[in-house]
Write a protein that holds these residues in place. Structure first.
Motif, PDB file in Angstrom:
ATOM      1  N   LEU A  80     -15.607  34.730 -11.099  1.00 27.68           N
ATOM      2  CA  LEU A  80     -14.372  35.409 -10.751  1.00 27.68           C
ATOM      3  C   LEU A  80     -14.751  36.831 -10.374  1.00 27.68           C
ATOM      4  CD1 LEU A  80     -11.320  34.678 -10.713  1.00 27.68           C
ATOM      5  CD2 LEU A  80     -11.123  35.863 -12.899  1.00 27.68           C
ATOM      6  N   ALA A  81     -14.337  37.270  -9.183  1.00 32.72           N
ATOM      7  CA  ALA A  81     -14.797  38.558  -8.668  1.00 32.72           C
ATOM      8  C   ALA A  81     -13.646  39.367  -8.094  1.00 32.72           C
ATOM      9  CB  ALA A  81     -15.856  38.352  -7.590  1.00 32.72           C
ATOM     10  N   SER A  82     -13.728  40.684  -8.296  1.00 38.11           N
ATOM     11  CA  SER A  82     -12.866  41.620  -7.585  1.00 38.11           C
ATOM     12  C   SER A  82     -13.612  42.056  -6.325  1.00 38.11           C
ATOM     13  CB  SER A  82     -12.561  42.826  -8.471  1.00 38.11           C
ATOM     14  OG  SER A  82     -13.761  43.554  -8.741  1.00 38.11           O
ATOM     15  N   GLU A  83     -13.080  43.023  -5.615  1.00 38.27           N
ATOM     16  CA  GLU A  83     -13.774  43.495  -4.416  1.00 38.27           C
ATOM     17  C   GLU A  83     -15.048  44.243  -4.762  1.00 38.27           C
ATOM     18  OE1 GLU A  83     -11.238  45.806  -1.981  1.00 38.27           O
ATOM     19  OE2 GLU A  83      -9.846  44.164  -1.518  1.00 38.27           O
ATOM     20  N   GLN A  84     -15.114  44.777  -5.979  1.00 35.25           N
ATOM     21  CA  GLN A  84     -16.249  45.627  -6.334  1.00 35.25           C
ATOM     22  C   GLN A  84     -17.284  44.959  -7.232  1.00 35.25           C
ATOM     23  OE1 GLN A  84     -12.975  46.741  -6.939  1.00 35.25           O
ATOM     24  NE2 GLN A  84     -12.890  47.746  -4.922  1.00 35.25           N
ATOM     25  N   ALA A  85     -16.887  43.918  -7.972  1.00 32.40           N
ATOM     26  CA  ALA A  85     -17.830  43.404  -8.980  1.00 32.40           C
ATOM     27  C   ALA A  85     -17.522  41.962  -9.353  1.00 32.40           C
ATOM     28  CB  ALA A  85     -17.781  44.283 -10.233  1.00 32.40           C
ATOM     29  N   LEU A  86     -18.565  41.294  -9.874  1.00 33.02           N
ATOM     30  CA  LEU A  86     -18.363  40.004 -10.524  1.00 33.02           C
ATOM     31  C   LEU A  86     -17.809  40.283 -11.914  1.00 33.02           C
ATOM     32  CD1 LEU A  86     -21.618  37.992  -9.667  1.00 33.02           C
ATOM     33  CD2 LEU A  86     -19.375  37.809  -8.604  1.00 33.02           C
ATOM     34  N   GLU A  87     -16.596  39.827 -12.175  1.00 32.39           N
ATOM     35  CA  GLU A  87     -15.963  40.152 -13.446  1.00 32.39           C
ATOM     36  C   GLU A  87     -16.259  39.126 -14.531  1.00 32.39           C
ATOM     37  OE1 GLU A  87     -11.845  40.976 -12.873  1.00 32.39           O
ATOM     38  OE2 GLU A  87     -12.258  42.802 -11.723  1.00 32.39           O
ATOM     39  N   GLU A  88     -16.497  37.876 -14.112  1.00 30.04           N
ATOM     40  CA  GLU A  88     -16.835  36.857 -15.104  1.00 30.04           C
ATOM     41  C   GLU A  88     -17.623  35.742 -14.437  1.00 30.04           C
ATOM     42  OE1 GLU A  88     -14.925  34.525 -18.900  1.00 30.04           O
ATOM     43  OE2 GLU A  88     -13.599  35.062 -17.251  1.00 30.04           O
ATOM     44  N   GLN A  89     -18.490  35.135 -15.226  1.00 27.29           N
ATOM     45  CA  GLN A  89     -19.338  34.041 -14.738  1.00 27.29           C
ATOM     46  C   GLN A  89     -19.478  32.997 -15.840  1.00 27.29           C
ATOM     47  OE1 GLN A  89     -23.090  34.989 -12.566  1.00 27.29           O
ATOM     48  NE2 GLN A  89     -24.097  33.950 -14.266  1.00 27.29           N
ATOM     49  N   VAL A  90     -19.225  31.725 -15.510  1.00 21.67           N
ATOM     50  CA  VAL A  90     -19.339  30.636 -16.467  1.00 21.67           C
ATOM     51  C   VAL A  90     -20.264  29.572 -15.897  1.00 21.67           C
ATOM     52  CG1 VAL A  90     -18.106  28.798 -17.683  1.00 21.67           C
ATOM     53  CG2 VAL A  90     -17.023  31.031 -17.392  1.00 21.67           C
ATOM     54  N   ASP A  91     -21.243  29.156 -16.682  1.00 20.19           N
ATOM     55  CA  ASP A  91     -22.174  28.111 -16.256  1.00 20.19           C
ATOM     56  C   ASP A  91     -21.542  26.750 -16.538  1.00 20.19           C
ATOM     57  OD1 ASP A  91     -24.281  26.480 -15.604  1.00 20.19           O
ATOM     58  OD2 ASP A  91     -25.754  27.521 -16.843  1.00 20.19           O
ATOM     59  N   LEU A  92     -21.228  26.006 -15.475  1.00 22.20           N
ATOM     60  CA  LEU A  92     -20.614  24.689 -15.611  1.00 22.20           C
ATOM     61  C   LEU A  92     -21.643  23.577 -15.776  1.00 22.20           C
ATOM     62  CD1 LEU A  92     -17.940  24.896 -12.747  1.00 22.20           C
ATOM     63  CD2 LEU A  92     -17.631  25.447 -15.169  1.00 22.20           C
ATOM     64  N   THR A  93     -22.913  23.880 -15.535  1.00 24.23           N
ATOM     65  CA  THR A  93     -23.940  22.844 -15.477  1.00 24.23           C
ATOM     66  C   THR A  93     -23.969  21.934 -16.704  1.00 24.23           C
ATOM     67  OG1 THR A  93     -25.247  24.458 -14.223  1.00 24.23           O
ATOM     68  CG2 THR A  93     -26.357  22.428 -14.889  1.00 24.23           C
ATOM     69  N   PRO A  94     -23.913  22.473 -17.934  1.00 20.34           N
ATOM     70  CA  PRO A  94     -23.990  21.574 -19.102  1.00 20.34           C
ATOM     71  C   PRO A  94     -22.835  20.588 -19.198  1.00 20.34           C
ATOM     72  CG  PRO A  94     -24.427  23.859 -19.734  1.00 20.34           C
ATOM     73  CD  PRO A  94     -23.897  23.887 -18.336  1.00 20.34           C
ATOM     74  N   GLN A  95     -21.726  20.861 -18.506  1.00 20.72           N
ATOM     75  CA  GLN A  95     -20.563  19.980 -18.610  1.00 20.72           C
ATOM     76  C   GLN A  95     -20.402  19.057 -17.407  1.00 20.72           C
ATOM     77  OE1 GLN A  95     -16.992  21.837 -20.472  1.00 20.72           O
ATOM     78  NE2 GLN A  95     -18.132  23.746 -20.260  1.00 20.72           N
ATOM     79  N   LEU A  96     -21.312  19.159 -16.451  1.00 24.10           N
ATOM     80  CA  LEU A  96     -21.286  18.287 -15.277  1.00 24.10           C
ATOM     81  C   LEU A  96     -22.468  17.342 -15.374  1.00 24.10           C
ATOM     82  CD1 LEU A  96     -20.450  20.947 -12.526  1.00 24.10           C
ATOM     83  CD2 LEU A  96     -18.882  19.267 -13.531  1.00 24.10           C
ATOM     84  N   HIS A  97     -22.201  16.072 -15.557  1.00 24.14           N
ATOM     85  CA  HIS A  97     -23.256  15.110 -15.859  1.00 24.14           C
ATOM     86  C   HIS A  97     -23.533  14.130 -14.726  1.00 24.14           C
ATOM     87  CE1 HIS A  97     -23.125  16.578 -19.975  1.00 24.14           C
ATOM     88  NE2 HIS A  97     -21.812  16.463 -19.924  1.00 24.14           N
ATOM     89  N   GLY A  98     -22.789  14.217 -13.626  1.00 28.76           N
ATOM     90  CA  GLY A  98     -23.067  13.374 -12.475  1.00 28.76           C
ATOM     91  C   GLY A  98     -23.140  11.902 -12.811  1.00 28.76           C
ATOM     92  N   VAL A  99     -24.159  11.252 -12.270  1.00 28.24           N
ATOM     93  CA  VAL A  99     -24.362   9.816 -12.485  1.00 28.24           C
ATOM     94  C   VAL A  99     -25.525   9.576 -13.431  1.00 28.24           C
ATOM     95  CG1 VAL A  99     -24.875   7.617 -11.356  1.00 28.24           C
ATOM     96  CG2 VAL A  99     -23.433   9.300 -10.207  1.00 28.24           C
ATOM     97  N   ASP A 100     -26.613  10.291 -13.245  1.00 31.03           N
ATOM     98  CA  ASP A 100     -27.819  10.079 -14.045  1.00 31.03           C
ATOM     99  C   ASP A 100     -28.040  11.203 -15.056  1.00 31.03           C
ATOM    100  OD1 ASP A 100     -28.435  12.122 -12.369  1.00 31.03           O
ATOM    101  OD2 ASP A 100     -30.277  11.254 -11.556  1.00 31.03           O
TER     102      ASP A 100
END
Length: 348
Positions: A244-264
């Motif tokens: 989530l970003a404003s015009e000046q900065a990244l205000e928040e960042q969340v790593d979704l990788t551990p919760q996305l398991h795809g197929v394998d």
């Protein structure tokens, strides 16, 4: 196709072909089946099986390590096998026959579910490939191989057959940062691939940009012949971030990788849906630029009002393939008051 260049990597993946026998008692849910597989892997973590040539093999690959020697079941294959038992209605007692097209023999395992846990198998052995039409055939093979019988005779037979196929994965070559970068691209870490972005309005009227960003990004074309392809299609892989970003900065960042398991088990996000003709082997021979030139990417940030507060600030993303017609999702939400990101499992 995305303007970022792609480099090809060839990988060997395992695809199961299954058939099973008989319906039985009430069966575990997909979530319960997954838990049974995870617990069983821990139960047999040190279990080794004598093969026909006298060598030993791990029954299931120990978690977090690369064991020496042959492994009969990876965690992914074990999960697929347990899913098949559930789909066949073969709990709580079954002979599991694991067949690998690249091996001359079958692996036979007695599966016994008691009090919510799959016991350490009374029998796990290798035998010459044949039609296993009944438990009596397997018991006869066990008597021949080991000279004894199991005390608890499984009531069903489930066969899971794995074959190998070569799949080509492509690695995105992301351009380095430059002084000409504008907006969000100027704020993202080096090596980031912007997958999707959407403007959102907070409660105070200020605007932010919600984005899905990939790092170490890869592209995974699909043969579009499986149930999984209906969910993920031609997908992107890698480390997946919500920012989530404003015009000046990244205000928040969340790593979704551990919760996305795809197929394998690896994180995937759909890029292109499968269309008629993709299942044709000739389609895979086309250059990527030609194959996907006129395709519109899947809309990932399709914002909806999923919590009923009157504001469309939530999006549902596919998290895990479970079975044909069954999948798990997660919800990515922007809190309009705090400007924070929240991630939670989607309600069925």
């Amino acid at each position: 196709m995305n303007p970022h260049r792609l480099l090809a990597l060839a990988l060997v993946l395992c695809a199961p072909h299954v058939h099973a026998a008989r319906q039985g008692a009430p069966q575990p849910t997909p979530e319960e089946t997954r838990a049974l597989a995870e617990t069983f892997a821990q139960t047999v973590a040190q279990r080794r099986v004598a093969l026909a040539d006298g060598s030993l093999a791990w029954l299931v690959a120990p978690a977090g390590s690369q064991p020496e020697g042959r492994v009969l079941l990876t965690p992914e294959r074990l999960q697929q096998a347990f899913d098949t038992i559930t789909e066949a209605g073969a709990w709580p007692s079954t002979w599991l026959v694991v067949r690998d097209a690249g091996q001359p023999n079958d692996i036979l395992i007695s599966i016994d579910l008691q009090e919510g846990r799959v016991r350490d198998p009374e029998a796990a052995f290798e035998a010459g490939r044949r039609e296993w039409s009944s438990g009596k055939d397997i018991e006869a093979a066990l008597l021949q191989v080991r000279g004894d019988r199991v005390s608890r005779r499984p009531k069903n037979v489930v066969l899971v057959e794995f074959s190998s196929k070569t799949v080509t994965t492509y690695v995105y070559e992301v351009k380095p940062p430059s002084a000409q970068d504008q907006g969000l691209m100027k704020l993202l870490p080096q090596g980031s691939l912007l997958r999707a972005a959407r403007a959102v309005r907070l409660a105070d009227g200020s605007m932010r940009t919600l984005a899905l960003v990939l790092q170490q990004a890869t592209f995974h074309p699909s043969d579009c012949t499986t149930c999984e392809a209906t969910l993920f299609g031609h997908a992107d892989g890698g480390r997946m971030l919500a920012v989530l970003a404003s015009e000046q900065a990244l205000e928040e960042q969340v790593d979704l990788t551990p919760q996305l398991h795809g197929v394998d088990g690896s994180a995937l996000l759909p890029r292109f849906a499968c269309v008629k003709g993709d299942e044709n082997p000739a389609a895979a021979e086309l250059p990527l630029k030609e194959r996907f030139a006129d395709r519109e990417p899947v809309t990932l940030l399709d914002m909806k009002d999923l919590d009923g507060d009157g504001q469309a600030l939530e999006v549902r993303l596919p998290a895990r393939y479970v079975a044909c017609g069954k999948a798990e999702y997660l919800v990515l939400a922007v809190d309009p008051r705090t400007g924070k990101l929240a991630v939670s499992p989607a309600q069925p």
